[in-house]
Design a protein around this motif. Structure first.
Motif, PDB file in Angstrom:
ATOM      1  N   GLU A 135       0.824  -1.198   0.000  1.00  0.00           N
ATOM      2  CA  GLU A 135       0.000   0.000   0.000  1.00  0.00           C
ATOM      3  C   GLU A 135       0.866   1.259   0.000  1.00  0.00           C
ATOM      4  N   LEU A 136       0.292   2.313  -0.587  1.00  0.00           N
ATOM      5  CA  LEU A 136       0.859   3.655  -0.534  1.00  0.00           C
ATOM      6  C   LEU A 136       0.011   4.406   0.475  1.00  0.00           C
ATOM      7  N   TYR A 137       0.619   4.925   1.534  1.00  0.00           N
ATOM      8  CA  TYR A 137      -0.096   5.580   2.624  1.00  0.00           C
ATOM      9  C   TYR A 137       0.072   7.088   2.558  1.00  0.00           C
ATOM     10  N   PHE A 138      -0.983   7.796   2.928  1.00  0.00           N
ATOM     11  CA  PHE A 138      -0.991   9.252   3.020  1.00  0.00           C
ATOM     12  C   PHE A 138      -1.342   9.625   4.458  1.00  0.00           C
ATOM     13  N   LEU A 139      -0.553  10.471   5.052  1.00  0.00           N
ATOM     14  CA  LEU A 139      -0.805  10.926   6.413  1.00  0.00           C
ATOM     15  C   LEU A 139      -1.707  12.155   6.355  1.00  0.00           C
ATOM     16  N   MET A 140      -2.965  11.973   6.723  1.00  0.00           N
ATOM     17  CA  MET A 140      -3.964  13.040   6.635  1.00  0.00           C
ATOM     18  C   MET A 140      -3.859  14.002   7.823  1.00  0.00           C
ATOM     19  N   THR A 141      -3.708  13.451   9.015  1.00  0.00           N
ATOM     20  CA  THR A 141      -3.530  14.265  10.222  1.00  0.00           C
ATOM     21  C   THR A 141      -2.574  13.537  11.150  1.00  0.00           C
ATOM     22  N   GLY A 142      -1.904  14.294  12.007  1.00  0.00           N
ATOM     23  CA  GLY A 142      -1.031  13.698  13.002  1.00  0.00           C
ATOM     24  C   GLY A 142       0.439  13.766  12.629  1.00  0.00           C
ATOM     25  N   GLU A 143       1.224  13.018  13.385  1.00  0.00           N
ATOM     26  CA  GLU A 143       2.670  12.990  13.187  1.00  0.00           C
ATOM     27  C   GLU A 143       3.172  11.574  13.451  1.00  0.00           C
ATOM     28  N   LEU A 144       4.084  11.112  12.607  1.00  0.00           N
ATOM     29  CA  LEU A 144       4.683   9.788  12.737  1.00  0.00           C
ATOM     30  C   LEU A 144       6.188   9.932  12.907  1.00  0.00           C
ATOM     31  N   GLU A 145       6.760   9.038  13.693  1.00  0.00           N
ATOM     32  CA  GLU A 145       8.195   8.981  13.889  1.00  0.00           C
ATOM     33  C   GLU A 145       8.743   7.841  13.033  1.00  0.00           C
ATOM     34  N   VAL A 146       9.864   8.061  12.368  1.00  0.00           N
ATOM     35  CA  VAL A 146      10.437   7.085  11.440  1.00  0.00           C
ATOM     36  C   VAL A 146      11.730   6.508  12.026  1.00  0.00           C
ATOM     37  N   PHE A 147      11.809   5.164  12.043  1.00  0.00           N
ATOM     38  CA  PHE A 147      12.979   4.456  12.565  1.00  0.00           C
ATOM     39  C   PHE A 147      13.522   3.499  11.506  1.00  0.00           C
ATOM     40  N   GLN A 148      14.809   3.229  11.617  1.00  0.00           N
ATOM     41  CA  GLN A 148      15.430   2.167  10.824  1.00  0.00           C
ATOM     42  C   GLN A 148      16.475   1.497  11.702  1.00  0.00           C
ATOM     43  N   ASN A 149      16.541   0.179  11.661  1.00  0.00           N
ATOM     44  CA  ASN A 149      17.528  -0.546  12.449  1.00  0.00           C
ATOM     45  C   ASN A 149      18.921  -0.356  11.866  1.00  0.00           C
ATOM     46  N   ASP A 150      19.889  -0.177  12.749  1.00  0.00           N
ATOM     47  CA  ASP A 150      21.270  -0.103  12.300  1.00  0.00           C
ATOM     48  C   ASP A 150      21.810  -1.523  12.086  1.00  0.00           C
ATOM     49  N   LYS A 151      23.102  -1.647  11.811  1.00  0.00           N
ATOM     50  CA  LYS A 151      23.662  -2.969  11.509  1.00  0.00           C
ATOM     51  C   LYS A 151      23.581  -3.929  12.689  1.00  0.00           C
ATOM     52  N   ASN A 152      23.400  -3.395  13.900  1.00  0.00           N
ATOM     53  CA  ASN A 152      23.252  -4.234  15.093  1.00  0.00           C
ATOM     54  C   ASN A 152      21.791  -4.440  15.480  1.00  0.00           C
TER      55      ASN A 152
END
Length: 83
Positions: A5-22
């Motif tokens: 799916e392609l998502y659209f954020l209509m209201t609010g705020e999201l935090e974005v994370f990505q795992n490092d090599k560990n």
């Protein structure tokens, strides 16, 4: 998990994370109203390759809309012209 799916954020705020090599989550930033995500997975081929690379978490109450890969790739009749 494979994104479909392609998502659209209509209201609010999201935090974005990505795992490092560990495999430790690292915050990359935030998405706010009007942002979108999931486009890489929707546009990718059907090879089955894992495309989910980031994790999102709601910082505030949020409302999302989405378009499935199948409906995204089929053009609506109003946009199609036959010659």
């Amino acid at each position: 998990m494979q994104g479909r799916e392609l998502y659209f954020l209509m209201t609010g705020e999201l935090e974005v994370f990505q795992n490092d090599k560990n495999k430790v989550p690292q915050r990359l930033g935030f998405l706010s109203e009007g942002s979108f995500f999931g486009e890489a997975a929707v546009l990718a081929d059907e090879s089955g390759r894992e495309l989910r690379r980031r994790t999102l978490r709601a910082v505030t109450d949020s409302e999302l809309c989405f378009i499935t890969r199948e409906s995204f790739l089929v053009p609506p009749p109003a946009l199609c012209r036959r010659r």
